[in-house]
Design a protein around this motif. Structure first.
Motif, PDB file in Angstrom:
ATOM      1  N   GLY A  38      22.193  29.570 -16.131  1.00 26.21           N
ATOM      2  CA  GLY A  38      21.099  30.337 -15.554  1.00 26.21           C
ATOM      3  C   GLY A  38      21.216  30.413 -14.048  1.00 26.21           C
ATOM      4  N   ARG A  39      20.132  30.787 -13.428  1.00 22.67           N
ATOM      5  CA  ARG A  39      20.146  30.998 -11.988  1.00 22.67           C
ATOM      6  C   ARG A  39      19.642  29.801 -11.197  1.00 22.67           C
ATOM      7  N   ALA A  40      19.059  28.847 -11.883  1.00 22.55           N
ATOM      8  CA  ALA A  40      18.552  27.662 -11.189  1.00 22.55           C
ATOM      9  C   ALA A  40      19.623  26.586 -11.119  1.00 22.55           C
ATOM     10  N   ALA A  41      19.431  25.637 -10.248  1.00 20.10           N
ATOM     11  CA  ALA A  41      20.358  24.511 -10.135  1.00 20.10           C
ATOM     12  C   ALA A  41      20.290  23.672 -11.406  1.00 20.10           C
ATOM     13  N   PRO A  42      21.376  22.998 -11.764  1.00 20.36           N
ATOM     14  CA  PRO A  42      21.355  22.131 -12.954  1.00 20.36           C
ATOM     15  C   PRO A  42      20.251  21.073 -12.835  1.00 20.36           C
ATOM     16  N   ARG A  43      19.686  20.717 -13.970  1.00 16.89           N
ATOM     17  CA  ARG A  43      18.646  19.687 -14.015  1.00 16.89           C
ATOM     18  C   ARG A  43      19.162  18.463 -14.748  1.00 16.89           C
ATOM     19  N   CYS A  44      18.744  17.292 -14.314  1.00 16.02           N
ATOM     20  CA  CYS A  44      19.046  16.038 -14.999  1.00 16.02           C
ATOM     21  C   CYS A  44      17.758  15.216 -15.081  1.00 16.02           C
ATOM     22  N   HIS A  45      17.520  14.636 -16.247  1.00 15.77           N
ATOM     23  CA  HIS A  45      16.326  13.826 -16.458  1.00 15.77           C
ATOM     24  C   HIS A  45      16.694  12.602 -17.271  1.00 15.77           C
ATOM     25  N   SER A  46      15.981  11.515 -17.077  1.00 18.13           N
ATOM     26  CA  SER A  46      16.206  10.294 -17.848  1.00 18.13           C
ATOM     27  C   SER A  46      14.870   9.684 -18.251  1.00 18.13           C
ATOM     28  N   GLU A  47      14.880   8.993 -19.374  1.00 21.20           N
ATOM     29  CA  GLU A  47      13.712   8.239 -19.815  1.00 21.20           C
ATOM     30  C   GLU A  47      14.203   7.007 -20.569  1.00 21.20           C
ATOM     31  N   THR A  48      13.569   5.875 -20.320  1.00 22.38           N
ATOM     32  CA  THR A  48      13.993   4.608 -20.911  1.00 22.38           C
ATOM     33  C   THR A  48      12.950   4.108 -21.891  1.00 22.38           C
ATOM     34  N   PHE A  49      13.448   3.603 -23.016  1.00 24.97           N
ATOM     35  CA  PHE A  49      12.615   3.006 -24.047  1.00 24.97           C
ATOM     36  C   PHE A  49      13.161   1.623 -24.383  1.00 24.97           C
ATOM     37  N   TRP A  50      12.309   0.814 -24.994  1.00 29.39           N
ATOM     38  CA  TRP A  50      12.708  -0.534 -25.372  1.00 29.39           C
ATOM     39  C   TRP A  50      12.649  -0.685 -26.877  1.00 29.39           C
ATOM     40  N   MET A  51      13.598  -1.432 -27.413  1.00 33.58           N
ATOM     41  CA  MET A  51      13.605  -1.733 -28.847  1.00 33.58           C
ATOM     42  C   MET A  51      13.675  -3.243 -29.036  1.00 33.58           C
ATOM     43  N   TRP A  52      12.975  -3.706 -30.077  1.00 35.36           N
ATOM     44  CA  TRP A  52      12.945  -5.129 -30.418  1.00 35.36           C
ATOM     45  C   TRP A  52      13.639  -5.317 -31.771  1.00 35.36           C
ATOM     46  N   PRO A  53      14.742  -6.059 -31.818  1.00 32.34           N
ATOM     47  CA  PRO A  53      15.456  -6.247 -33.079  1.00 32.34           C
ATOM     48  C   PRO A  53      14.647  -7.083 -34.075  1.00 32.34           C
ATOM     49  N   ALA A  54      14.965  -6.915 -35.347  1.00 30.99           N
ATOM     50  CA  ALA A  54      14.412  -7.745 -36.418  1.00 30.99           C
ATOM     51  C   ALA A  54      15.271  -7.539 -37.649  1.00 30.99           C
ATOM     52  N   THR A  55      15.477  -8.586 -38.413  1.00 33.64           N
ATOM     53  CA  THR A  55      16.278  -8.475 -39.627  1.00 33.64           C
ATOM     54  C   THR A  55      15.421  -7.989 -40.790  1.00 33.64           C
ATOM     55  N   ARG A  56      16.087  -7.491 -41.819  1.00 32.40           N
ATOM     56  CA  ARG A  56      15.405  -7.091 -43.045  1.00 32.40           C
ATOM     57  C   ARG A  56      14.635  -8.277 -43.632  1.00 32.40           C
ATOM     58  N   VAL A  57      15.249  -9.443 -43.613  1.00 35.75           N
ATOM     59  CA  VAL A  57      14.610 -10.641 -44.164  1.00 35.75           C
ATOM     60  C   VAL A  57      13.310 -10.948 -43.433  1.00 35.75           C
ATOM     61  N   ASP A  58      13.336 -10.865 -42.106  1.00 30.94           N
ATOM     62  CA  ASP A  58      12.134 -11.174 -41.323  1.00 30.94           C
ATOM     63  C   ASP A  58      11.016 -10.171 -41.591  1.00 30.94           C
ATOM     64  N   ILE A  59      11.361  -8.883 -41.643  1.00 29.00           N
ATOM     65  CA  ILE A  59      10.335  -7.868 -41.876  1.00 29.00           C
ATOM     66  C   ILE A  59       9.763  -7.992 -43.278  1.00 29.00           C
ATOM     67  N   LEU A  60      10.614  -8.230 -44.259  1.00 30.80           N
ATOM     68  CA  LEU A  60      10.124  -8.384 -45.621  1.00 30.80           C
ATOM     69  C   LEU A  60       9.222  -9.614 -45.740  1.00 30.80           C
ATOM     70  N   ALA A  61       9.557 -10.695 -45.044  1.00 30.25           N
ATOM     71  CA  ALA A  61       8.703 -11.886 -45.066  1.00 30.25           C
ATOM     72  C   ALA A  61       7.321 -11.573 -44.499  1.00 30.25           C
ATOM     73  N   ALA A  62       7.272 -10.793 -43.416  1.00 30.60           N
ATOM     74  CA  ALA A  62       5.991 -10.404 -42.839  1.00 30.60           C
ATOM     75  C   ALA A  62       5.201  -9.520 -43.801  1.00 30.60           C
ATOM     76  N   LEU A  63       5.869  -8.595 -44.452  1.00 25.80           N
ATOM     77  CA  LEU A  63       5.193  -7.715 -45.402  1.00 25.80           C
ATOM     78  C   LEU A  63       4.659  -8.490 -46.609  1.00 25.80           C
ATOM     79  N   ARG A  64       5.412  -9.469 -47.061  1.00 26.86           N
ATOM     80  CA  ARG A  64       4.946 -10.267 -48.201  1.00 26.86           C
ATOM     81  C   ARG A  64       3.635 -10.977 -47.876  1.00 26.86           C
ATOM     82  N   ARG A  65       3.502 -11.423 -46.625  1.00 26.99           N
ATOM     83  CA  ARG A  65       2.264 -12.104 -46.234  1.00 26.99           C
ATOM     84  C   ARG A  65       1.067 -11.164 -46.261  1.00 26.99           C
ATOM     85  N   HIS A  66       1.317  -9.861 -46.278  1.00 20.72           N
ATOM     86  CA  HIS A  66       0.239  -8.873 -46.279  1.00 20.72           C
ATOM     87  C   HIS A  66       0.197  -8.070 -47.573  1.00 20.72           C
ATOM     88  N   GLY A  67       0.690  -8.668 -48.662  1.00 16.78           N
ATOM     89  CA  GLY A  67       0.479  -8.072 -49.980  1.00 16.78           C
ATOM     90  C   GLY A  67       1.541  -7.125 -50.462  1.00 16.78           C
TER      91      GLY A  67
END
Length: 254
Positions: A204-233
């Motif tokens: 196009g006719r405008a100058a190139p644009r660059c943008h960034s955004e940062t997010f955070w993720m918290w790991p967890a294993t299948r075993v840990d998540i399933l254990a938490a779900l079991r505690r809630h039925g």
């Protein structure tokens, strides 16, 4: 990937608000995500008889699939306004009979206070972006929203923090005289994963644009998540056809 929930980081750094990523998600990531959503959830959605709960609806891939593949009510939970805006625009363009079956909740699931509204809950691309305290409040909220015997399909977060930085290119797309692209950079950050999305627009006719955004993720294993779900039925169901999705069912009674 679309980062779906706004979170607060423990060290005071501000995470992404989706104000940047919302502009680029549909053009760069939605086609791939749409195919994945259909592969993972369409069969389950067609079997829903009470309702479908879309937790972290984003711009609406699971919500729209549910409206077209089933005849039940759909509850789309999306607290981030930047992601909810395109979701609302999409739903507003649907025929009135489909709009009548969908409710958009501009809050977290626990704040929405839903009770027995669905027999299927889909949590796609969401859990990774929730810190442990938010996850702990999510499990009972899912249990309350599902009827006894209702199923949960949950896309698992990474099981561990990576040891090195990695870069994944996003699709390159052209729209009119502009070309859009970017990449996602993931790197270790203590007990979390830093996910930085870098976007660019050229041409196009405008100058190139660059943008960034940062997010955070918290790991967890299948075993840990399933254990938490079991505690809630919840009990585990046989593995879903994709190893990255955990399937569970709400017990008929505790």
């Amino acid at each position: 990937m679309h980062p779906v929930l706004k979170t607060s980081s423990p060290d005071g750094e501000q995470p992404g608000s989706y104000e940047t990523s919302a502009e680029f998600y549909d053009i760069l990531q939605a086609d791939e995500d749409d195919r994945r959503v259909r592969h993972l959830y369409e069969s389950a959605v067609t079997k829903a008889r009470v309702g479908v709960l879309d937790i972290g609806a984003g711009t609406g891939r699971v919500t729209l699939l549910s409206l077209f593949a089933a005849e039940v009510d759909v509850h789309a939970v999306e607290p981030a306004r930047a992601m909810r805006t395109p979701l609302m625009s999409r739903l507003a363009a649907l025929p009135a009979r489909q709009r009548a079956r969908v409710s958009v909740h501009p809050s977290t699931l626990s704040e929405a206070n839903l009770r027995g509204v669905a027999d299927l809950a889909v949590c796609h691309n969401t859990i990774a972006c929730l810190p442990p305290p938010a996850r702990r409040s999510l499990w009972p909220a899912i249990g309350a929203a599902l009827v006894p015997g209702g199923r949960l399909l949950l896309q698992l977060p990474p099981a561990r923090v990576p040891t090195d930085e990695s870069v994944r290119a996003l699709a390159t797309r052209r729209m009119g005289e502009h070309e859009y692209g970017g990449h996602m950079v993931t790197s270790p950050a203590g007990d979390r994963i830093r996910a930085r999305f870098d976007y660019w627009v050229r041409g196009g006719r405008a100058a190139p644009r660059c943008h960034s955004e940062t997010f955070w993720m918290w790991p967890a294993t299948r075993v840990d998540i399933l254990a938490a779900l079991r505690r809630h039925g919840f009990d585990a169901l046989p593995p879903h056809h994709d190893s990255g999705v955990l399937a569970a069912v709400k017990r008929q009674r505790d």
